[in-house]
Design a protein around this motif. Structure first.
Motif, PDB file in Angstrom:
ATOM      1  N   ASN A   5      76.124 -32.833 -54.115  1.00  0.00           N
ATOM      2  CA  ASN A   5      77.589 -32.952 -54.249  1.00  0.00           C
ATOM      3  C   ASN A   5      78.328 -31.694 -53.775  1.00  0.00           C
ATOM      4  OD1 ASN A   5      78.468 -35.577 -55.813  1.00  0.00           O
ATOM      5  ND2 ASN A   5      76.538 -34.912 -56.700  1.00  0.00           N
ATOM      6  N   LYS A   6      77.578 -30.728 -53.253  1.00  0.00           N
ATOM      7  CA  LYS A   6      78.165 -29.461 -52.784  1.00  0.00           C
ATOM      8  C   LYS A   6      78.924 -28.731 -53.889  1.00  0.00           C
ATOM      9  CE  LYS A   6      78.442 -31.010 -47.997  1.00  0.00           C
ATOM     10  NZ  LYS A   6      77.674 -32.273 -48.254  1.00  0.00           N
ATOM     11  N   GLY A   7      78.418 -28.866 -55.104  1.00  0.00           N
ATOM     12  CA  GLY A   7      79.028 -28.173 -56.244  1.00  0.00           C
ATOM     13  C   GLY A   7      78.770 -28.956 -57.510  1.00  0.00           C
ATOM     14  N   GLY A   8      78.931 -28.290 -58.665  1.00  0.00           N
ATOM     15  CA  GLY A   8      78.738 -29.029 -59.906  1.00  0.00           C
ATOM     16  C   GLY A   8      78.640 -28.128 -61.118  1.00  0.00           C
ATOM     17  N   TYR A   9      78.448 -28.798 -62.266  1.00  0.00           N
ATOM     18  CA  TYR A   9      78.369 -28.070 -63.540  1.00  0.00           C
ATOM     19  C   TYR A   9      76.917 -27.654 -63.785  1.00  0.00           C
ATOM     20  CZ  TYR A   9      83.107 -29.790 -64.245  1.00  0.00           C
ATOM     21  OH  TYR A   9      84.446 -30.060 -64.114  1.00  0.00           O
ATOM     22  N   LEU A  10      76.482 -26.689 -63.000  1.00  0.00           N
ATOM     23  CA  LEU A  10      75.082 -26.266 -63.038  1.00  0.00           C
ATOM     24  C   LEU A  10      74.793 -25.317 -64.188  1.00  0.00           C
ATOM     25  CD1 LEU A  10      72.302 -26.231 -61.680  1.00  0.00           C
ATOM     26  CD2 LEU A  10      73.160 -24.474 -60.111  1.00  0.00           C
ATOM     27  N   SER A  11      75.702 -24.402 -64.458  1.00  0.00           N
ATOM     28  CA  SER A  11      75.435 -23.414 -65.516  1.00  0.00           C
ATOM     29  C   SER A  11      75.298 -24.095 -66.877  1.00  0.00           C
ATOM     30  CB  SER A  11      76.541 -22.363 -65.562  1.00  0.00           C
ATOM     31  OG  SER A  11      77.726 -22.906 -66.101  1.00  0.00           O
ATOM     32  N   GLN A  12      75.974 -25.242 -67.040  1.00  0.00           N
ATOM     33  CA  GLN A  12      75.891 -25.957 -68.318  1.00  0.00           C
ATOM     34  C   GLN A  12      74.475 -26.485 -68.542  1.00  0.00           C
ATOM     35  OE1 GLN A  12      78.326 -26.114 -66.141  1.00  0.00           O
ATOM     36  NE2 GLN A  12      80.250 -25.795 -67.232  1.00  0.00           N
ATOM     37  N   ALA A  13      73.791 -26.876 -67.446  1.00  0.00           N
ATOM     38  CA  ALA A  13      72.395 -27.318 -67.579  1.00  0.00           C
ATOM     39  C   ALA A  13      71.532 -26.143 -68.013  1.00  0.00           C
ATOM     40  CB  ALA A  13      71.899 -27.889 -66.255  1.00  0.00           C
ATOM     41  N   CYS A  14      71.809 -24.981 -67.413  1.00  0.00           N
ATOM     42  CA  CYS A  14      71.009 -23.799 -67.733  1.00  0.00           C
ATOM     43  C   CYS A  14      71.163 -23.411 -69.198  1.00  0.00           C
ATOM     44  CB  CYS A  14      71.426 -22.633 -66.837  1.00  0.00           C
ATOM     45  SG  CYS A  14      71.055 -22.965 -65.116  1.00  0.00           S
ATOM     46  N   SER A  15      72.392 -23.483 -69.708  1.00  0.00           N
ATOM     47  CA  SER A  15      72.600 -23.033 -71.086  1.00  0.00           C
ATOM     48  C   SER A  15      72.180 -24.079 -72.114  1.00  0.00           C
ATOM     49  CB  SER A  15      74.064 -22.632 -71.299  1.00  0.00           C
ATOM     50  OG  SER A  15      74.943 -23.709 -71.072  1.00  0.00           O
ATOM     51  N   SER A  16      72.338 -25.359 -71.822  1.00  0.00           N
ATOM     52  CA  SER A  16      72.211 -26.356 -72.894  1.00  0.00           C
ATOM     53  C   SER A  16      70.953 -27.207 -72.848  1.00  0.00           C
ATOM     54  CB  SER A  16      73.425 -27.294 -72.871  1.00  0.00           C
ATOM     55  OG  SER A  16      73.363 -28.160 -71.747  1.00  0.00           O
ATOM     56  N   ALA A  17      70.102 -27.031 -71.846  1.00  0.00           N
ATOM     57  CA  ALA A  17      68.937 -27.937 -71.693  1.00  0.00           C
ATOM     58  C   ALA A  17      68.102 -28.000 -72.966  1.00  0.00           C
ATOM     59  CB  ALA A  17      68.084 -27.494 -70.504  1.00  0.00           C
ATOM     60  N   ILE A  68      67.737 -20.292 -63.602  1.00  0.00           N
ATOM     61  CA  ILE A  68      68.247 -20.266 -62.225  1.00  0.00           C
ATOM     62  C   ILE A  68      68.921 -18.901 -62.011  1.00  0.00           C
ATOM     63  CG2 ILE A  68      69.717 -21.408 -60.483  1.00  0.00           C
ATOM     64  CD1 ILE A  68      69.281 -24.028 -61.833  1.00  0.00           C
ATOM     65  N   GLU A  69      68.071 -17.889 -61.867  1.00  0.00           N
ATOM     66  CA  GLU A  69      68.552 -16.502 -61.774  1.00  0.00           C
ATOM     67  C   GLU A  69      69.523 -16.313 -60.606  1.00  0.00           C
ATOM     68  OE1 GLU A  69      68.115 -13.845 -63.768  1.00  0.00           O
ATOM     69  OE2 GLU A  69      67.164 -15.240 -65.172  1.00  0.00           O
ATOM     70  N   LEU A  70      69.300 -17.097 -59.551  1.00  0.00           N
ATOM     71  CA  LEU A  70      70.104 -16.991 -58.338  1.00  0.00           C
ATOM     72  C   LEU A  70      71.608 -17.132 -58.636  1.00  0.00           C
ATOM     73  CD1 LEU A  70      69.539 -16.681 -55.326  1.00  0.00           C
ATOM     74  CD2 LEU A  70      69.236 -19.165 -55.176  1.00  0.00           C
ATOM     75  N   MET A  71      71.901 -17.846 -59.725  1.00  0.00           N
ATOM     76  CA  MET A  71      73.299 -18.139 -60.044  1.00  0.00           C
ATOM     77  C   MET A  71      74.037 -16.910 -60.577  1.00  0.00           C
ATOM     78  SD  MET A  71      74.488 -21.620 -61.914  1.00  0.00           S
ATOM     79  CE  MET A  71      73.569 -21.147 -63.334  1.00  0.00           C
ATOM     80  N   ARG A  72      73.267 -15.918 -61.016  1.00  0.00           N
ATOM     81  CA  ARG A  72      73.908 -14.737 -61.601  1.00  0.00           C
ATOM     82  C   ARG A  72      74.879 -14.066 -60.629  1.00  0.00           C
ATOM     83  NH1 ARG A  72      71.920 -14.043 -66.615  1.00  0.00           N
ATOM     84  NH2 ARG A  72      69.766 -14.741 -66.502  1.00  0.00           N
ATOM     85  N   GLU A  73      74.614 -14.228 -59.321  1.00  0.00           N
ATOM     86  CA  GLU A  73      75.517 -13.635 -58.322  1.00  0.00           C
ATOM     87  C   GLU A  73      76.916 -14.246 -58.397  1.00  0.00           C
ATOM     88  OE1 GLU A  73      73.533 -14.157 -54.565  1.00  0.00           O
ATOM     89  OE2 GLU A  73      71.678 -13.316 -55.410  1.00  0.00           O
TER      90      GLU A  73
END
Lengths: 336, 296
Positions: free
Chosen positions: B12-24, B255-260
């Motif tokens: 989708n070229k974007g999304g609520y990704l950090s929410q998956a990281c925090s709440s899985a 998903i450490e890459l997201m920290r940037e």
């Protein structure tokens, strides 16, 4: 003489709910002020105090309704419509839940000023899909509105009256969903009124008729849906024009609903909307405010004169001389 | 769950990704170790949208059947921050409550598997996207269940941003006043919101002390530690105080890459082709590692 009932909702709510265990009352610190104290004392296990927190109260009402209960939320009209508007629209109306919002102190019926006067509640609730909007105009309707609301599949806003309430309509003629009351027949002028304005209109129309003007008068208690064929028929059949009279802003309420109906059906008559002319109220007595904002019997007389294009020689003393009694529906009278 | 959400975020070229990281771990623990739910009563591939609810539309349904049938002894799940929808869908697939192709219609016109979940979306039951509103509705459900003498509990998943809304505190006041001990709340305290880090936007701390002052029973745990998350639910439904579990989480976990992208983590957008390639490579490595694990 006109009969006046004292706090008709208070005792009726108790009697009416006795055999309806699914009925709950939710209140936000205005229990006696909204005549829900008798219900609280009679059925403490079905009464829930939720404090001055209306947004949360609407969510609780929605949750209870999802589980099969019928919450009757009691507060002032401003606090069940304007303050928790998003919660009413999202938690209650979107899922079409059977929550009944019982709002007191409509329009200029309170000296409480701008914070307590609901002048936009009908407009706000008409805007919400799935919402049915009812308004009581006398003691008969204060009592019978509960049966009407309870039968609706979905949320209902009830613009309710408290305290001393006149009985304008016979006890045996309860409010009916989507049915206006035809109070007088006539072809010169069409008057459509709601709520407390109907009593003022009855007074004015008696004086107008005494001067030879023939007036078709309808009292409306279902503001949404607004589809009674009797209203459309009255609008089409009139010679001089139409006057709406409501204890509310002229935007969004009865006058707006009539204007929308007339435009949709291409009815090319002049329309005068009596009500708050896009302004706020302030704290003062009811007769003072009805006069100031042009919502009393004399205001209707002046509007009729405007449409007729001539003065009719009616003043306050003529209006004060009008004796009010219980008004039977005109169509019923003809049947006798 | 993170892998699946990353795949759809790329698609989708974007999304609520950090929410998956925090709440899985929070959501997985709720479904696997905390909530007493029956088997799903809904189709593996979600129905298409049947229209908004109303008296003229008997076809309108909620997504609650994915959490099993209603029964007096079973728990209920109320999902509050509905922009986490994709995380919940991903979990429902892992649990077999949605089929492996249950997300084919994700974010497509006419589908119920919406980007921002609605009450008709799988696993959802109430209209909650206006944040801070679901807890009050869950309170009404919990009150109704107590009136009927049911033993099942009501679980609510919330985000920490919702504690900026006044209604949330109105709700906790009412839950405590009416002694609704049959309701428990898991809070994903990832400390980030749309405008950035919560301490910069509007702090809600000290959250545990505030909740205790409002009469809740409070546990503060590592939100990525499933044992700690599960243990915090012990005894819920036996007392007379609402339970609040503050799960302290990392919005970039796994998903450490997201920290940037910090501090703008609320909705991840890829700023360059190189960034897209970096996340695609990461997804490939995550998938290979997962397959190796399954193979072993």
């Amino acid at each position: 003489m006109i009969e006046t009932l004292t706090r008709p909702h208070r005792e009726h709510m108790v009697r009416w709910a006795e055999r309806r265990p699914e009925v709950l009352v939710l209140s936000a610190d205005l229990t006696a002020s909204c005549e829900a104290d008798a219900f609280r004392d009679a059925y403490p296990e079905r009464f829930f105090s939720l404090g001055m927190a209306e947004q949360n109260m609407m969510g609780f009402a929605a949750g209870l309704a999802r589980e099969g209960f019928f919450p009757y939320v009691h507060s002032f009209a401003v606090f069940v419509t304007r303050r928790p508007f998003d919660q009413v629209a999202m938690a209650i109306a979107y899922p079409n839940l059977p929550v009944r919002l019982v709002g007191f102190l409509p329009g200029l019926t309170t000296t409480g000023g701008v914070t307590h006067q609901a002048i936009d509640d009908v407009g706000l609730m008409r805007l919400i899909p799935n919402m049915t909007v009812l308004e009581a105009g006398d003691a008969t309707e204060v009592i019978s509105v509960l049966d009407v609301a309870h039968a609706v599949d979905g949320p209902v806003y009830i613009r309710q009256l408290r305290g001393e309430v006149p009985r304008l309509f016979p006890k045996a003629e309860p409010m009916q969903l989507g049915r206006a009351r035809l109070l007088t027949k006539g072809g010169d002028l069409c008057v459509i009124s709601s709520g407390i304005c109907t009593e003022e209109a009855i007074r004015a129309i008696a004086a107008l008729r005494a001067r030879g003007m023939s007036v078709r008068h309808l009292h409306v208690s279902t503001l949404k849906p607004f589809d009674d064929p009797k209203v459309l028929e009255a609008l089409c059949a009139v010679r001089l024009g139409v006057v709406t009279m409501e204890n509310h802003s002229i935007i969004g309420g009865l006058g707006a609903a009539v204007a929308e109906l007339m435009a949709a059906h291409g009815i090319g008559r002049q329309l005068v909307r009596l009500g708050l002319q896009d302004t706020y109220g302030h704290g003062a007595s009811r007769p003072y405010l009805l006069r100031e904002y042009g919502l009393d019997a004399l205001a209707l007389v002046r509007a009729a004169e405007g449409l007729a294009g001539e003065p009719l020689g009616i003043d306050d003393s003529d209006l004060a001389a009008v004796r009010l009694g219980t008004v039977a529906a005109a169509e019923k009278t003809e049947d006798l | 769950m993170r892998r699946r959400v990353l795949a759809y975020t790329l698609k989708n070229k974007g999304g609520y990704l950090s929410q998956a990281c925090s709440s899985a771990e929070i959501l997985a623990t709720l479904y696997l170790r905390v909530m007493r739910l029956g088997a799903s009563a809904a189709p593996l591939v979600p129905r298409s949208f049947a229209g908004v609810p109303g008296p003229a539309n008997p076809r309108a349904v909620t997504g609650a059947a994915y959490n099993g049938p209603r029964a007096p002894a079973l728990d209920r799940f109320i999902f509050s921050p509905v922009h986490y929808a994709l995380v919940l869908y991903a979990l429902l697939i892992e649990l077999g409550r949605l089929g492996p192709n249950g997300l084919d219609a994700f974010n497509q016109d006419g589908s119920t598997v919406e980007l921002i979940g609605a009450e008709h979306s799988p696993g959802h039951e109430v209209t909650a996207g206006s944040l801070g509103q679901a807890l009050s509705q869950a309170g009404g459900i919990a009150l109704a269940r107590r009136l009927r003498g049911e033993t099942g509990r009501v679980w609510v998943f919330m985000s920490d941003g919702e504690f900026q809304e006044g209604q949330t505190w109105e709700a906790f006041a009412a839950l405590a006043h009416h002694r609704l001990g049959n309701l428990g709340v898991y809070i994903d305290a990832n400390a980030q919101q749309c405008d950035g880090a919560m301490p910069d936007v509007m702090t809600i701390e000290p959250l545990a002390a505030r909740l205790r002052a409002f009469g809740a029973q409070v546990h503060e745990v590592d939100g990525h530690d499933s044992d700690a998350l599960a243990a915090a639910a012990d005894g819920c439904g036996t007392g007379d105080r609402p339970l609040a579990i503050i799960a302290r989480t990392d919005p970039c976990r796994g998903i450490e890459l997201m920290r940037e992208q910090a501090p703008k983590l609320h909705y991840v957008r890829f700023k360059s082709d190189a960034e897209v390639r970096a996340f695609e490579d990461l997804l490939a490595r995550m998938s290979a590692a997962a397959h190796a694990e399954v193979g072993a």
